[in-house]
Design a protein around this motif. Sequence first.
Motif, short mmCIF file in Angstrom:
data_model
loop_
_atom_site.label_atom_id
_atom_site.label_comp_id
_atom_site.label_asym_id
_atom_site.label_seq_id
_atom_site.Cartn_x
_atom_site.Cartn_y
_atom_site.Cartn_z
N GLU A 58 25.86 -60.60 8.50
CA GLU A 58 25.81 -59.64 9.61
C GLU A 58 24.46 -59.63 10.31
O GLU A 58 24.37 -59.19 11.45
CB GLU A 58 26.13 -58.24 9.08
CG GLU A 58 27.55 -58.08 8.63
CD GLU A 58 27.79 -56.72 7.99
OE1 GLU A 58 26.80 -55.99 7.74
OE2 GLU A 58 28.95 -56.41 7.72
N HIS A 59 23.42 -60.11 9.66
CA HIS A 59 22.08 -60.08 10.24
C HIS A 59 21.94 -61.18 11.30
O HIS A 59 22.21 -62.34 11.05
CB HIS A 59 21.02 -60.27 9.16
CG HIS A 59 19.63 -60.33 9.71
ND1 HIS A 59 19.02 -59.22 10.25
CD2 HIS A 59 18.75 -61.34 9.80
CE1 HIS A 59 17.81 -59.58 10.66
NE2 HIS A 59 17.63 -60.85 10.38
N ASP A 60 21.53 -60.78 12.49
CA ASP A 60 21.32 -61.73 13.58
C ASP A 60 19.86 -61.57 14.02
O ASP A 60 19.50 -60.61 14.71
CB ASP A 60 22.26 -61.46 14.74
CG ASP A 60 22.11 -62.47 15.86
OD1 ASP A 60 21.43 -63.49 15.66
OD2 ASP A 60 22.69 -62.24 16.94
N LEU A 65 18.20 -63.04 16.23
CA LEU A 65 17.98 -63.20 17.67
C LEU A 65 18.53 -62.05 18.48
O LEU A 65 18.40 -62.04 19.71
CB LEU A 65 18.61 -64.52 18.14
CG LEU A 65 18.07 -65.78 17.44
CD1 LEU A 65 18.82 -67.01 17.90
CD2 LEU A 65 16.59 -65.92 17.67
N ARG A 66 19.16 -61.08 17.84
CA ARG A 66 19.71 -59.93 18.55
C ARG A 66 18.56 -59.05 19.05
O ARG A 66 17.58 -58.81 18.35
CB ARG A 66 20.60 -59.14 17.59
CG ARG A 66 21.24 -57.93 18.26
CD ARG A 66 22.10 -57.18 17.31
NE ARG A 66 21.28 -56.73 16.19
CZ ARG A 66 21.76 -56.30 15.04
NH1 ARG A 66 23.05 -56.30 14.83
NH2 ARG A 66 20.97 -55.90 14.08
N THR A 67 18.69 -58.59 20.26
CA THR A 67 17.67 -57.72 20.84
C THR A 67 17.90 -56.29 20.38
O THR A 67 19.03 -55.83 20.24
CB THR A 67 17.68 -57.76 22.38
OG1 THR A 67 18.96 -57.36 22.82
CG2 THR A 67 17.37 -59.15 22.87
N VAL A 68 16.82 -55.59 20.15
CA VAL A 68 16.90 -54.19 19.74
C VAL A 68 16.97 -53.35 20.98
O VAL A 68 16.13 -53.44 21.87
CB VAL A 68 15.67 -53.81 18.89
CG1 VAL A 68 15.72 -52.35 18.48
CG2 VAL A 68 15.57 -54.71 17.69
N SER A 69 18.00 -52.49 21.06
CA SER A 69 18.11 -51.65 22.25
C SER A 69 18.21 -50.20 21.89
O SER A 69 18.42 -49.79 20.84
CB SER A 69 19.31 -52.05 23.08
OG SER A 69 20.46 -52.16 22.32
#
Length: 96
Positions: free
Chosen positions: A88-90, A92-96
């Motif tokens: 589940e950990h990405d 490259l995902r941006t924190v919003s």
Amino acid sequence: MTSITTAPKPSTPFFVQSAIAFVVSSGSLLIGAFYLPMDPWQRGFMIVGTLFLVTSCFNLAKVVRDQQEAASLRGRVDEARLDKLMIEHDPLRTVS
């Protein structure tokens, strides 16, 4: 409701008996190595062999314990939970 079972732990008398047996056996072997009538290089070889045997026994006990822990249900559940978190950990995902 789930119940968490802990791993069985050895009793204190068993631990004490094991520690005493280890000390007596290794101590008697080392005393014997020093008092046997032999050349110094033979005595050194016997002592090094004894130390290698003792460390090998500790290593074998650790490997067997690790295999038993890995085979236990609790270990497999923890491993599956960790695998799920890693999937589940990405990063490259941006924190919003």
